[in-house]
Design an enzyme around this catalytic site. Structure first.
Site, PDB file in Angstrom:
ATOM      1  N   ASP A  33       5.623  41.328  37.064  1.00  0.00           N
ATOM      2  CA  ASP A  33       6.489  41.632  38.218  1.00  0.00           C
ATOM      3  C   ASP A  33       6.058  40.972  39.533  1.00  0.00           C
ATOM      4  O   ASP A  33       6.056  41.621  40.593  1.00  0.00           O
ATOM      5  CB  ASP A  33       6.587  43.163  38.403  1.00  0.00           C
ATOM      6  CG  ASP A  33       7.259  43.857  37.238  1.00  0.00           C
ATOM      7  OD1 ASP A  33       7.584  43.197  36.230  1.00  0.00           O
ATOM      8  OD2 ASP A  33       7.449  45.091  37.311  1.00  0.00           O
ATOM      9  N   HIS A 121      15.432  48.076  44.497  1.00  0.00           N
ATOM     10  CA  HIS A 121      14.569  46.897  44.357  1.00  0.00           C
ATOM     11  C   HIS A 121      14.930  46.132  43.089  1.00  0.00           C
ATOM     12  O   HIS A 121      15.433  46.709  42.126  1.00  0.00           O
ATOM     13  CB  HIS A 121      13.089  47.314  44.306  1.00  0.00           C
ATOM     14  CG  HIS A 121      12.758  48.168  43.111  1.00  0.00           C
ATOM     15  ND1 HIS A 121      12.983  49.523  43.081  1.00  0.00           N
ATOM     16  CD2 HIS A 121      12.247  47.851  41.888  1.00  0.00           C
ATOM     17  CE1 HIS A 121      12.633  50.007  41.905  1.00  0.00           C
ATOM     18  NE2 HIS A 121      12.181  49.010  41.139  1.00  0.00           N
ATOM     19  N   LYS A 146      12.988  43.720  32.196  1.00  0.00           N
ATOM     20  CA  LYS A 146      12.868  45.124  31.789  1.00  0.00           C
ATOM     21  C   LYS A 146      13.482  46.039  32.828  1.00  0.00           C
ATOM     22  O   LYS A 146      13.696  45.621  33.963  1.00  0.00           O
ATOM     23  CB  LYS A 146      11.382  45.469  31.588  1.00  0.00           C
ATOM     24  CG  LYS A 146      10.589  45.373  32.866  1.00  0.00           C
ATOM     25  CD  LYS A 146       9.108  45.626  32.659  1.00  0.00           C
ATOM     26  CE  LYS A 146       8.351  45.426  33.944  1.00  0.00           C
ATOM     27  NZ  LYS A 146       8.713  46.409  34.994  1.00  0.00           N
ATOM     28  N   CYS A 201       3.450  49.298  37.056  1.00  0.00           N
ATOM     29  CA  CYS A 201       3.838  48.470  35.907  1.00  0.00           C
ATOM     30  C   CYS A 201       2.648  47.795  35.222  1.00  0.00           C
ATOM     31  O   CYS A 201       2.649  47.643  33.991  1.00  0.00           O
ATOM     32  CB  CYS A 201       4.891  47.459  36.331  1.00  0.00           C
ATOM     33  SG  CYS A 201       6.486  48.278  36.656  1.00  0.00           S
TER      34      CYS A 201
HETATM   35  C1  VGL Z   1       7.276  48.918  39.793  1.00  0.00           C
HETATM   36  C2  VGL Z   1       7.927  50.788  40.968  1.00  0.00           C
HETATM   37  C3  VGL Z   1       9.220  50.645  40.505  1.00  0.00           C
HETATM   38  C4  VGL Z   1       6.179  47.958  39.429  1.00  0.00           C
HETATM   39  C5  VGL Z   1       8.560  48.777  39.311  1.00  0.00           C
HETATM   40  O1  VGL Z   1       6.479  46.776  39.128  1.00  0.00           O
HETATM   41  O2  VGL Z   1       5.005  48.366  39.466  1.00  0.00           O
HETATM   42  N1  VGL Z   1       6.972  49.941  40.602  1.00  0.00           N
HETATM   43  N2  VGL Z   1       9.525  49.636  39.670  1.00  0.00           N
HETATM   44 ZN    ZN Z   2      11.578  49.203  39.165  1.00  0.00          ZN
END
Ligand code: VGL
Ligand code: ZN
Length: 261
Positions: A33, A121, A146, A201
Site C-alpha cells: 500500500d 481513501h 484488495k 495492512c
Molecule cells: C490501511 C487503514 C485503512 C493500510 C488500509 O494500508 O494500512 N489502513 N485501509
Molecule cells: Zn483501506
C-alpha cells in the site's frame, strides 16, 4: 496407519511443516500500500513520514535474490464499509468510531466484528489509489488489489477481516489475486513485508503470511505506522505472538536476499 505424525488428514500440515523445516530459501518481497492516500503531504489517510521509506524499499526491490516482488494496493469502492461518511452521525468519526461489520460469506452472516472507520481513501481508479511515483514500479512482478468488496474490510493481502482466504468465492470479489496460490506456485518459502501502514495492512499481511505456511519477516525500517511509537511497540508484540519476526534492513536475514543463498 502408517501416516507420519506431522501429516494432517488433508496433507496441508505436512506441506507447511516441510517448508518451515528444510533449508530451502525462496524469498518474496511484498510492498504494501505505498499509495498517495497513505502519504504526506496530500493523502487523505496520510501516515507520518510514509513517503520517506521509498528509497529503502527501492533498495530492497533491487536485491537479486528475490524470487518475486509484489505490490499491494488498497482499492475501495466509494461505498466501502470502512469509510466514515458512509455511516450516520454521531458514530461516524474517522479514526475514532467503530461499527459492527458482518461476515459477507454465505451462511456466515451472523458472525460480526467491530470495524474502525477511516476517512475516504484509496478509491479505485482515483489518484489517491495510485502507487507513489518514488517507488520503482518497473521492478514489480505482481500487483494485488484488495478491499474491493464494499461489505468487508481487508487489511491483509491474503484475506479479509473474517479470514475468508484461499481464493474462495467471497474473497474473489474482495481481491484481484490469490496471493497464497501465486507464492506457492513460485515455491516461495519466505515472505518479507514492508510498506504502509505498519500497524494495519503490513501487520495483517505478515500475520497471514505466517498462517499460510511461509516464514514471515517485517523489515522494521521499511514501514511507518498510523500510530507510531507505542502503536508500533504493541504491533511488534502481536507480530511476535503470530510467528512473524521483525528484522533490521542491516541484519543477516535481509543480507541473505543479496545472493539468494
Ligand atoms: C490501511 C487503514 C485503512 C493500510 C488500509 O494500508 O494500512 N489502513 N485501509
Ligand atoms: Zn483501506
Amino acid at each position: 496407519m502408517a501416516t507420519p505424525s506431522h501429516t494432517g488428514p488433508n496433507g496441508s500440515a505436512s506441506d507447511e511443516t516441510a517448508q518451515r523445516t528444510d533449508n530451502t530459501f525462496i524469498p518474496a518481497l511484498i510492498v504494501v500500500d505505498m499509495q498517495e492516500d497513505f502519504c504526506p503531504p496530500n493523502g487523505s489517510l496520510a501516515v507520518q513520514e510514509g513517503r520517506s521509506i521509498a528509497p529503502l524499499i527501492n533498495t530492497l526491490l533491487a536485491l537479486p535474490g528475490l524470487a518475486i516482488r509484489v505490490a499491494t494496493q488498497d482499492f475501495h469502492p466509494i461505498d466501502h464499509i470502512s469509510f466514515a461518511p458512509n455511516h450516520p452521525a454521531p458514530n461516524n468519526r474517522p479514526f475514532e468510531s467503530f461499527i459492527e461489520m458482518h461476515n459477507p460469506a454465505p451462511g456466515k452472516e451472523s458472525e460480526t466484528k467491530p470495524q474502525q472507520l477511516w476517512p475516504v481513501h484509496c478509491v479505485a481508479d482515483t489518484p489517491g489509489a495510485a502507487l507513489i511515483p518514488e517507488i520503482d514500479a518497473g521492478r514489480i512482478d505482481l500487483y494485488v488489489r484488495k478491499g474491493m468488496d464494499a461489505r468487508v474490510e481487508m487489511y491483509s493481502a491474503f484475506g479479509d477481516a473474517f479470514g475468508n482466504i484461499d481464493g474462495d468465492v467471497l474473497t474473489r470479489t474482495s481481491v484481484s489475486v490469490d496471493l497464497k496460490a501465486e507464492l506457492k506456485e513460485k515455491g516461495v518459502t519466505d515472505v518479507f513485508v514492508v510498506g504502509l501502514a505498519g500497524d494495519y495492512c503490513v501487520k495483517f499481511t505478515a500475520l497471514d503470511a505466517a498462517k499460510a505456511g511461509f516464514r514471515s519477516w517485517v523489515v522494521e525500517e521499511g514501514t511507518k505506522c498510523v500510530v507510531p511509537g507505542e502503536g508500533w511497540e504493541r504491533t511488534k508484540e502481536e507480530l511476535r505472538r503470530g510467528g512473524v519476526s521483525v528484522v533490521s534492513a542491516d541484519g543477516p536475514e535481509v543480507q541473505r536476499l543479496s545472493s539468494g543463498k
